[in-house]
Structure formats: structure tokens, C-alpha cells
Design a protein around this motif. Structure first.
Motif, mmCIF file in Angstrom:
data_model
loop_
_atom_site.group_PDB
_atom_site.id
_atom_site.type_symbol
_atom_site.label_atom_id
_atom_site.label_comp_id
_atom_site.label_asym_id
_atom_site.label_seq_id
_atom_site.Cartn_x
_atom_site.Cartn_y
_atom_site.Cartn_z
ATOM 1 N N VAL A 159 0.842 -1.194 0.000
ATOM 2 C CA VAL A 159 0.000 0.000 0.000
ATOM 3 C C VAL A 159 0.879 1.247 0.000
ATOM 4 O O VAL A 159 1.753 1.397 0.859
ATOM 5 C CB VAL A 159 -0.933 0.010 1.225
ATOM 6 N N GLU A 181 -2.207 6.134 -1.249
ATOM 7 C CA GLU A 181 -3.394 5.302 -1.154
ATOM 8 C C GLU A 181 -3.865 5.199 0.294
ATOM 9 O O GLU A 181 -5.060 5.256 0.582
ATOM 10 C CB GLU A 181 -3.084 3.912 -1.712
ATOM 11 N N LEU A 208 -6.030 8.139 1.548
ATOM 12 C CA LEU A 208 -7.346 8.402 0.971
ATOM 13 C C LEU A 208 -8.390 8.315 2.078
ATOM 14 O O LEU A 208 -8.335 7.416 2.930
ATOM 15 C CB LEU A 208 -7.660 7.387 -0.129
ATOM 16 N N ASN A 247 -9.909 4.928 2.928
ATOM 17 C CA ASN A 247 -8.998 3.956 3.545
ATOM 18 C C ASN A 247 -8.691 4.306 4.995
ATOM 19 O O ASN A 247 -8.580 3.423 5.853
ATOM 20 C CB ASN A 247 -7.718 3.842 2.728
#
Length: 569
Positions: free
Chosen positions: A262, A266, A269, A272
Motif C-alpha cells: 500500500v 493510497e 485516501l 482507507n
């Protein structure tokens, strides 16, 4: 031109203030008694305050127009609070901070290890204290604003520098354009990505670890005490670790390890971040509670240091000098110790009572501390975030065995940051009885703090000055000791004589007498009446004697003053 963010940062608990920027004349030169500090984070601010309290003028440069965002440095040790007390900000900080003593390591829903930090009646502060960095900087700034010796310059970004043998010229960008600022001394406290360090092409030594962690600050009402919670291999993040810390203002910090696949972008975000927080709350049975996200970031664990912190007239401190893993709260806490050690030594040089060579001991002492921390922190980091499959297998074996075997559980210990003892410092006395006295108060170690009967503390009496501590009875002090201290004062050395009276009788000729019970003297100093300790302005022992020997203290000072006398001659 430099255009820092002019809109206040957003926060659920802290109201950011945007300060007006400073722009100087096209070219300016600070006087010889001024030090320029680049970077107004916790270490730069603390260094500025400690220098100012030594009578040195400081120009403090911040590239931003406001204080830092988010919790960042969060846990401050007792030692850091003792240093911040000397800087004048501890009382404000502790009115807001959350003190704590215990940490829990949790695996499969069980507390596999409970760490307890030792406490003493002579401690001025709790072992560990939680406070968001923006609040810490807020209280440091309040103290800075009361110091006439410190000029704070907001919106000043150093974009270039040129160094000669006796000065540094900084090129500083502001919203109004650039100007040049020349100073005899520059302290680079400009952070882990230090532009000054990068321009000088200085390389750090040590190790970087692959493990990356997300920090997520959330506002939530959790009914947990202020203790560190470390969850190993939780079901929602198997093989990884998550830490939870309570902060003031109903903020909780989650630090959770990322899967190597990851990316940081990302991970940050919103969807997440929210999933990770909700998964952790569900695991601890608190997913029914409402929460809000305040701030988040990603960091990597690194254990790196420069091999020299003093480069002619540019001196590095804090993350600009070293990058240390946060496990065991080593980052900012190590930087505060840099600031304290540097401040009195640089002040001695600026004020002229010590030679520039004294600064070599700053590099020697603090690089030695960083290397010791790197060796110790590496053990914690390899357990918290195993860098290889082999370390992961070892960690997993410890986790599994700990459920049934108590002898394995201490391996969870996160080896909390502790003050470095300058055992090999070139400043330690070569003319004393160190080898014959108890090793717990050896040269280079911290002199133990003492709480006196009136509620005051020894450290408050000795911060910022060399102190000759004499254990006395019947008010007796050697006459020649008075003469030595008086002669040292005439040289401009900030030195004082403090008598610790075992019978409470005032010692004539001492700058101060404090009563201390004989059993406390024996317990804290392993010493009896007649013993002498020479203590640095930063609380570390510089020399010790079972009984006073004439001229021994002067000889100790001569170890680092002779170069100054030679230059004067």
C-alpha cells in the motif's frame, strides 16, 4: 519569493493563528553576540529559549506563518520536561498535558506485557506526558514572546547559504522577496529534510526500515486511561502493529503499520483512513461511538545520524542532525537534549569565556548519544516493524509463546528513551575521584534531582549554571573552595556554589544552602559530608570528589579553557 500558507490550518481542537511575516533590509549583519536559529519547531524554539536565558540574543526563523499541524511529536519524557522547565515553558505545558506511567502490549485480546515506568518522590515530572506538538509549540511561543533576547521572524525561508571561516550568510525568501542575513553562528534546526544539510551534501549513517506507519488523529470519547496501547497483529491488520495514545481535547492518536503493497498516497485516501479506524474500533468493541478525523500523515522508521554536528559556524540539532524511530519516544526527546547541551556551550563561546573548541564536545557528546539510541532503538523497531522475514518469524514466535509463557513477555518492552550519560565526554574531570565513587553517579551521568522539604527541586536551583554541590555539616566549607569559585566567576564563567546541608545549618560563603537529610544524600548521591560534585549547566556531572582537593575544580575547567587563555595571550 516565498508564499507560505496564509489561511489558518484546520483543526478540531486547536485554533491556529497566522502571524505577520518579517522582511528585512536587502542586506543585514547581526552583531557578534547574536545566534541565528533556523527552524521554529520544538527543538529550534527550545534552543532559542535556552540561549536567551544564557544572555545570548537570538534571531529565530520560521518558514511558516503559523505553528505545526497535527500531533506529530506527542510523548515527552520526564527528562524532556526537565529541559523544558529550564526553558521556562514546563508549567504551561503540564497544565495541558496528560501524564502517564504504563504501557500495554496486547495480542489476541490479552495483555501480554504491561510496562511500568519507575517513579520517585524526587521526580519533578511524570515519566511520560502526552501533548500535541502544536500545543507544545504554542506554550514555547508564549515564553519566547516574553523574552526580549529573542526576535521571532515568521515567513522566512532560508533558500541558500554561504559560509566563511567566521560567519554564515543566509539568503532568506519572504512574501516580499529575498534578503541576506549574516550571522556569526547558525543553528540548523530545520527538520528531518533539513535544506541546509542537503545543500551541504552531508550524509547520514545508520539504517532505514521499510515499515511505514499512518498517524491518524481522531476526536472520540473513549473511556480508557492515559496509557500506551500497542496491538500486535490485530485481525484487521495481520502481521502488523497499531498503537493508540490518548491526547488532550478528546483526541486519540492511532499509529498503524501499512502493508508494504500500500502506497502512502493510497493509505491517506479518506475511505482507507476511515476503514482502518473503524476496523480498530470494532476490534476493541467501540465501533458504536461517533468519531471525526482531525489530521493524518505517513512516516517511515529510520535510525540515522550525521557523524559530526558542528561544521564550522553551522551547528545541527534535532532531526536535522539525526533521524530516530519514534518507538520508545526518541525523536523530539533526543532533540531537546541536543538543544540543552548546545545552548550552554554555544553561549560560552559567544560570550567569550570558552574557546570555539568547546563546541567539539557538543558533537562528541550528542553524536555518541544518537549512536547509542540507534543501537537501542533498532531492537524496538525490528520488533514493532520487522524488516525481514527472519525478524518477522522471530517476532511471531514471541507473540505466540507469550500467551502461555511469562518469561517471553519482557521481550515486548519498547525500551523507552532515557537520558544519555556522557561517560566518554572530553569535559569530564581528569582530576577527581570518579573511579573511587559509585558508578550510578559517574562523570557524565545526570546528577539525581532532589525534592526539598519546601517543595522546590534541585534542578531549578542549578539549571543554566555550572554548580559546585558541596555536602556539608555545621556550615563548614573549605576556604580555598570559596577562592576558587570567586576566581572562576571573575573569568565570566556562570558558576555557583550550592551547599547541601545534612544538618540544615547554613553554609557561609555558599550562593545557596538547601537542607537535605543524610539518608537522602546517601540514597541519591551515594555520598557523605565533605563530598563535592561539579555539575554542568545541563545537569550532567562533570567531576566529583570524596573530599575537596584544592585547585581540582579549577584544573577541571582548565581542560577546556586553556585554549581560550592561549588565544588571549
Amino acid at each position: 519569493m516565498h508564499f507560505p500558507a496564509a489561511e489558518p490550518r484546520k483543526s478540531l481542537y486547536y485554533n491556529y493563528q497566522v502571524f505577520p511575516h518579517y522582511h528585512g533590509a536587502a542586506s543585514e549583519t547581526a552583531d557578534d553576540q547574536t545566534v541565528t536559529v533556523v527552524g521554529a519547531g520544538p527543538i529550534g524554539m527550545t534552543a532559542a529559549l535556552l540561549l536567551a536565558k544564557q544572555g545570548v540574543k537570538v534571531i529565530l526563523l520560521s518558514a511558516e506563518l503559523q505553528l505545526s499541524e497535527g500531533s506529530r511529536a506527542l510523548v515527552y519524557t520526564k527528562r524532556s520536561m526537565e529541559i523544558l522547565q529550564a526553558a521556562g515553558a514546563a508549567e504551561r505545558i503540564m497544565a495541558k498535558a496528560l501524564p502517564w506511567t504504563h504501557g500495554n502490549s496486547i495480542y489476541k485480546g490479552q495483555i501480554a506485557f504491561r510496562m511500568a515506568s519507575p517513579v520517585s518522590e524526587h521526580d519533578q515530572f511524570a515519566p511520560l506526558n502526552n501533548l500535541q506538538q502544536n500545543w507544545l509549540e504554542h506554550f514555547l511561543l508564549e515564553e519566547i514572546q516574553q523574552q526580549p533576547n529573542i526576535e521571532m521572524r515568521w515567513g522566512n525561508k532560508v533558500v541558500d547559504h554561504e559560509q566563511t571561516h567566521d560567519q554564515v550568510t543566509l539568503t532568506i525568501e519572504t512574501p516580499e522577496g529575498a534578503y541576506q542575513h549574516t550571522s556569526k553562528w547558525v543553528v540548523a534546526a530545520d527538520g528531518g529534510r533539513s535544506p541546509i544539510r542537503e545543500r551541504m551534501k552531508l550524509r547520514m549513517e545508520g539504517a532505514s526500515y521499510e515499515g511505514r506507519f499512518v498517524i491518524a488523529d481522531i476526536r472520540i470519547k473513549l473511556d480508557y486511561p492515559t496509557e500506551r496501547l500497542a496491538y500486535f497483529s490485530p485481525d484487521w491488520n495481520p502481521g502488523n502493529t497499531i498503537l493508540m495514545h490518548r491526547e488532550p481535547d478528546s483526541i486519540w492518536r492511532f499509529d498503524y503499520q501499512l502493508d508494504p503493497a500500500v502506497s502512502p498516497e493510497e493509505a491517506l485516501l479518506p475511505e482507507n483512513l476511515h476503514k482502518a479506524v473503524n476496523d480498530q474500533l470494532k476490534m476493541i468493541g467501540k465501533d458504536h461511538l461517533a468519531w471525526e478525523m482531525d489530521w493524518s500523515t505517513v512516516y517511515s522508521a529510520r535510525a540515522l545520524t550525521l557523524d559530526n554536528y558542528v561544521h564550522n559556524r553551522i551547528i545541527f540539532a534535532g532531526d536535522a542532525a539525526h533521524l530516530l524511530p519514534i518507538f520508545g519516544v526518541r525523536g523530539a526527546n533526543t532533540g531537546f537534549q541536543d538543544a540543552q547541551d548546545l545552548a550552554w556551550k554555544l553561549a560560552a563561546v559567544v560570550k567569550g569565556w570558552a574557546p570555539e573548541k568547546l563546541l567539539e564536545s557538543y558533537s562528541c557528546d550528542r553524536v555518541g548519544a544518537a549512536r547509542e539510541i540507534i543501537a537501542e532503538a533498532g531492537k524496538s523497531t525490528r520488533f514493532m516493524a520487522p524488516p525481514t522475514e527472519g525478524y518477522r518469524l522471530l517476532r511471531n514466535a514471541v507473540l505466540s509463546l507469550s500467551l502461555a509463557h511469562e518469561f517471553v513477555r519482557p521481550l515486548y518492552h519498547w525500551r523507552t528513551s532515557r537520558p544519555h550519560a556522557y561517560t566518554h565526554s572530553p569535559l569530564n574531570s581528569q582530576h577527581d575521584d570518579n573511579a573511587q565513587m559509585n558508578e550510578l553517579t559517574e562523570n557524565g551521568a545526570l546528577i539525581p534531582n532532589v525534592k526539598f522539604a519546601d517543595g522546590s527541586f534541585l534542578y531549578d536551583a542549578i539549571s543554566g549554571k555550572f554548580t559546585v554541590l558541596a555536602l556539608t555539616e555545621q556550615g563548614q566549607l573549605p576556604a580555598s573552595l570559596h577562592a576558587e569559585i570567586a576566581a572562576l566567576k571573575k573569568q565570566g564563567i556562570p558558576v555557583q556554589l550550592v551547599a547541601l546541608a545534612l544538618d540544615g545549618v547554613t553554609a557561609d560563603g555558599a550562593d545557596r544552602t538547601a537542607a537535605i537529610a543524610p539518608d537522602v544524600a546517601a540514597e541519591r548521591f551515594f555520598a557523605q559530608a565533605g563530598a563535592i560534585y561539579l555539575v554542568r549547566p545541563g545537569h550532567h556531572i562533570n567531576g566529583r570528589w570524596i573530599n575537596y582537593r584544592e585547585n581540582a575544580i579549577t584544573q577541571t575547567f582548565q581542560q577546556f579553557l586553556q585554549a581560550a587563555e592561549g588565544a588571549a595571550a
